[in-house]
Design a protein around this motif. Structure first.
Motif, PDB file in Angstrom:
ATOM      1  N   VAL A  81       0.933  -1.095   0.040  1.00  0.00           N
ATOM      2  CA  VAL A  81       0.036   0.031   0.012  1.00  0.00           C
ATOM      3  C   VAL A  81       0.826   1.334  -0.091  1.00  0.00           C
ATOM      4  N   GLU A  82       0.492   2.380  -0.843  1.00  0.00           N
ATOM      5  CA  GLU A  82       1.276   3.498  -0.799  1.00  0.00           C
ATOM      6  C   GLU A  82       1.181   4.038   0.668  1.00  0.00           C
ATOM      7  N   GLU A  83       2.391   4.827   0.797  1.00  0.00           N
ATOM      8  CA  GLU A  83       2.447   5.385   2.226  1.00  0.00           C
ATOM      9  C   GLU A  83       1.254   6.479   2.502  1.00  0.00           C
ATOM     10  N   ALA A  84       0.709   7.286   1.489  1.00  0.00           N
ATOM     11  CA  ALA A  84       0.015   8.140   1.501  1.00  0.00           C
ATOM     12  C   ALA A  84      -1.390   7.656   2.007  1.00  0.00           C
ATOM     13  N   LEU A  85      -1.413   6.273   1.815  1.00  0.00           N
ATOM     14  CA  LEU A  85      -2.743   5.799   2.171  1.00  0.00           C
ATOM     15  C   LEU A  85      -2.835   5.291   3.635  1.00  0.00           C
ATOM     16  N   LYS A  86      -1.785   5.271   4.239  1.00  0.00           N
ATOM     17  CA  LYS A  86      -1.560   4.740   5.605  1.00  0.00           C
ATOM     18  C   LYS A  86      -1.699   5.818   6.728  1.00  0.00           C
ATOM     19  N   ASN A  87      -2.493   5.409   7.605  1.00  0.00           N
ATOM     20  CA  ASN A  87      -2.713   6.175   8.790  1.00  0.00           C
ATOM     21  C   ASN A  87      -2.480   5.409  10.061  1.00  0.00           C
ATOM     22  N   ALA A  88      -2.752   6.100  11.344  1.00  0.00           N
ATOM     23  CA  ALA A  88      -2.506   5.402  12.522  1.00  0.00           C
ATOM     24  C   ALA A  88      -3.555   4.275  12.773  1.00  0.00           C
ATOM     25  N   THR A  89      -4.785   4.455  12.259  1.00  0.00           N
ATOM     26  CA  THR A  89      -5.855   3.261  12.445  1.00  0.00           C
ATOM     27  C   THR A  89      -5.867   2.407  11.333  1.00  0.00           C
ATOM     28  N   GLY A  90      -5.204   2.597  10.376  1.00  0.00           N
ATOM     29  CA  GLY A  90      -5.002   1.446   9.131  1.00  0.00           C
ATOM     30  C   GLY A  90      -6.493   1.554   8.368  1.00  0.00           C
ATOM     31  N   SER A 127       0.360   3.430   9.488  1.00  0.00           N
ATOM     32  CA  SER A 127       1.653   4.102   9.520  1.00  0.00           C
ATOM     33  C   SER A 127       2.728   3.680  10.533  1.00  0.00           C
ATOM     34  N   ASP A 128       2.592   3.207  11.399  1.00  0.00           N
ATOM     35  CA  ASP A 128       3.475   2.649  12.374  1.00  0.00           C
ATOM     36  C   ASP A 128       3.928   1.296  12.063  1.00  0.00           C
ATOM     37  N   GLY A 129       3.409   0.685  10.859  1.00  0.00           N
ATOM     38  CA  GLY A 129       4.033  -0.790  10.502  1.00  0.00           C
ATOM     39  C   GLY A 129       3.728  -1.807  11.541  1.00  0.00           C
ATOM     40  N   HIS A 130       2.793  -1.512  12.394  1.00  0.00           N
ATOM     41  CA  HIS A 130       2.413  -2.728  13.249  1.00  0.00           C
ATOM     42  C   HIS A 130       1.109  -3.368  12.878  1.00  0.00           C
ATOM     43  N   ASP A 131       0.948  -4.570  13.399  1.00  0.00           N
ATOM     44  CA  ASP A 131      -0.590  -5.046  13.175  1.00  0.00           C
ATOM     45  C   ASP A 131      -1.847  -4.525  13.770  1.00  0.00           C
ATOM     46  N   GLY A 132      -1.398  -3.809  14.803  1.00  0.00           N
ATOM     47  CA  GLY A 132      -2.561  -3.052  15.354  1.00  0.00           C
ATOM     48  C   GLY A 132      -2.306  -1.667  15.654  1.00  0.00           C
ATOM     49  N   ILE A 133      -3.281  -0.989  16.230  1.00  0.00           N
ATOM     50  CA  ILE A 133      -3.200   0.506  16.522  1.00  0.00           C
ATOM     51  C   ILE A 133      -2.245   0.919  17.582  1.00  0.00           C
ATOM     52  N   PHE A 206       9.491 -10.698   3.552  1.00  0.00           N
ATOM     53  CA  PHE A 206       7.828 -10.546   3.374  1.00  0.00           C
ATOM     54  C   PHE A 206       7.889  -8.793   3.758  1.00  0.00           C
ATOM     55  N   ARG A 207       8.307  -8.295   4.872  1.00  0.00           N
ATOM     56  CA  ARG A 207       8.226  -6.981   5.077  1.00  0.00           C
ATOM     57  C   ARG A 207       9.125  -5.922   4.125  1.00  0.00           C
ATOM     58  N   ASP A 208      10.204  -6.555   3.478  1.00  0.00           N
ATOM     59  CA  ASP A 208      10.714  -5.957   2.416  1.00  0.00           C
ATOM     60  C   ASP A 208       9.756  -5.789   1.342  1.00  0.00           C
ATOM     61  N   ALA A 209       9.097  -6.906   0.771  1.00  0.00           N
ATOM     62  CA  ALA A 209       8.026  -7.172  -0.296  1.00  0.00           C
ATOM     63  C   ALA A 209       6.925  -5.865   0.029  1.00  0.00           C
ATOM     64  N   LEU A 210       6.579  -5.636   1.111  1.00  0.00           N
ATOM     65  CA  LEU A 210       5.200  -4.879   1.257  1.00  0.00           C
ATOM     66  C   LEU A 210       5.885  -3.511   2.027  1.00  0.00           C
ATOM     67  N   ALA A 211       7.143  -3.370   2.371  1.00  0.00           N
ATOM     68  CA  ALA A 211       7.669  -2.105   2.991  1.00  0.00           C
ATOM     69  C   ALA A 211       6.482  -2.082   4.000  1.00  0.00           C
ATOM     70  N   SER A 212       6.513  -2.962   5.030  1.00  0.00           N
ATOM     71  CA  SER A 212       5.611  -3.222   6.363  1.00  0.00           C
ATOM     72  C   SER A 212       6.590  -3.458   7.486  1.00  0.00           C
ATOM     73  N   ALA A 213       7.588  -3.283   7.479  1.00  0.00           N
ATOM     74  CA  ALA A 213       8.354  -3.532   8.702  1.00  0.00           C
ATOM     75  C   ALA A 213       7.956  -2.305   9.770  1.00  0.00           C
ATOM     76  N   PRO A 214       7.735  -2.645  11.104  1.00  0.00           N
ATOM     77  CA  PRO A 214       7.279  -1.928  12.343  1.00  0.00           C
ATOM     78  C   PRO A 214       8.272  -0.595  11.991  1.00  0.00           C
ATOM     79  N   LYS A 215       7.880   0.681  12.219  1.00  0.00           N
ATOM     80  CA  LYS A 215       8.806   1.524  12.394  1.00  0.00           C
ATOM     81  C   LYS A 215       9.464   2.024  13.562  1.00  0.00           C
ATOM     82  N   PHE A 216       8.964   1.349  14.701  1.00  0.00           N
ATOM     83  CA  PHE A 216       9.765   1.068  15.759  1.00  0.00           C
ATOM     84  C   PHE A 216       9.603  -0.329  16.600  1.00  0.00           C
ATOM     85  N   GLY A 217      10.298  -0.553  17.416  1.00  0.00           N
ATOM     86  CA  GLY A 217      10.095  -1.713  18.326  1.00  0.00           C
ATOM     87  C   GLY A 217      10.054  -2.955  17.393  1.00  0.00           C
ATOM     88  N   ASP A 218       9.232  -4.167  18.123  1.00  0.00           N
ATOM     89  CA  ASP A 218       9.150  -5.362  17.331  1.00  0.00           C
ATOM     90  C   ASP A 218       7.657  -5.862  17.671  1.00  0.00           C
TER      91      ASP A 218
END
Ligand code: PBG
Length: 326
Positions: A81-90, A127-133, A206-218
């Protein structure tokens, strides 16, 4: 001559006799093919997953057509998903015009019998790259996330998905998604639950493929500790009681003991995910000439089946199906 009551080698003495005694077998119907899709034009190779691409919609159709020709009957979709479409609540995750929704409708219109599985989690949209808010203090909010996941799952069902597959590891999401689907009349849509999902280094490609790695932490406050097997039974009990139709263990290869434990703990079908890092390892060794790719891949898949998996999500699905047909 030795006098031996037992000579196990007698049961291995020819290909025909070995085939009679084979306890485990592989067939294309055991494989689910994961596919990456994006809204842009063109297909982009994924550096850490040679042979896999981020597909545009035409590329997705071509890939699925080829997969069906190879004997594969089910696919699972992951969006970049393009970065512009990401937000804190997904929130993009339940947009009926989103890339996953468009892809589901296209695939089901052309191949009504294809089993279309969707991933339910926020990480591609968050936008935080986590599976949850993520809360302001960095905690991952459980119940608030589950509410969004329910909207996501219902939107996938409305677009025509056969199976929704929550991979987020929030507590209580299977039951909540089941109730949300049923309330909207989607009693026939199944839930393939990522029940036993570990906080694993093997998801890197996989996270490379989707540019979906968490922006912080694990992801260790929601995904499981690789040290734990007993805890898998607790997750299985929860998801079975909440109405899961199928239970998944992920990753597969490094967790064969867990697959066996889960197989023993439930009568539901068990799936295992041979994840991106397992694919990347096999591919890299094969490309260097260090392993015989066909033999090593089929052995890895056989091991996962022998441990107790009924079906396997694998990036090798098409290739393995073709090898089995030779
Ligand atoms: C995220 C999700 C991940 C995978 C499937 N769904 C990554 C993660 O949890 O960070 C990994 C699949 C793979 O590595 O092949 N909800």
């Amino acid at each position: 001559m030795l006098t031996l009551a037992s000579r196990p080698r007698r049961n291995r003495q020819s290909a025909a006799i070995r085939a009679m005694h084979a306890e485990t077998w592989l067939a294309p119907r055991h494989f689910i093919l994961p596919l990456f899709v994006h809204a842009g034009q063109g297909c982009e190779p994924i550096a850490s997953m040679p042979g896999c691409e981020r597909l545009d919609l035409d590329g997705l159709e071509r890939e699925v057509q080829g997969a069906i020709a190879d004997g594969i009957g089910s696919v699972v979709l992951f969006p970049a998903v393009e970065e512009a479409l990401k937000n804190a609540t997904g929130d993009e995750c339940y947009n009926p015009s989103g890339i996953v929704h468009v892809a589901i409708r296209r695939l089901k219109a052309r191949w009504p019998d294809l089993v279309v599985i969707t991933d339910v989690a926020l990480d591609p949209y968050n936008s935080d790259g986590h599976d949850g808010i993520v809360a302001s203090d960095g905690r991952i909010l459980n119940d608030e996330t589950v509410a969004v996941l329910c909207k996501q799952a219902v939107s996938h069902a409305r677009a025509g998905a056969d199976i929704v597959s929550p991979s987020d590891m929030m507590d209580g999401r299977v039951g909540a998604i089941r109730a949300a689907l049923d309330a909207e009349g989607f009693t026939g849509v199944s839930i393939l639950a990522y029940t036993v999902k570990y906080a694993s280094a093997f998801y890197g490609p996989f996270r490379d493929a989707l540019a979906s790695a968490p922006k912080f932490g694990d992801k260790k406050t929601y995904q499981m500790d690789p040290a734990n097997r007993r805890e898998a039974r607790r997750e299985v009990a929860a998801d079975v009681s909440e109405g899961a139709d199928m239970i998944m263990v992920k990753p597969a290869g490094p967790y064969l003991d867990v697959i066996a434990a889960v197989r023993a703990a439930t009568d539901l079908p068990v799936a295992a995910y041979q994840v991106s890092g397992e694919y990347a390892m096999l591919k890299a060794a094969a490309q260097n000439g260090w392993l015989d790719e066909k033999k090593a891949v089929l052995e890895s898949l056989m091991g996962i089946r022998r441990a107790g998996a009924d079906v396997i999500l694998t990036y090798y699905a098409r290739q393995a199906a073709r090898w089995l047909a030779q």
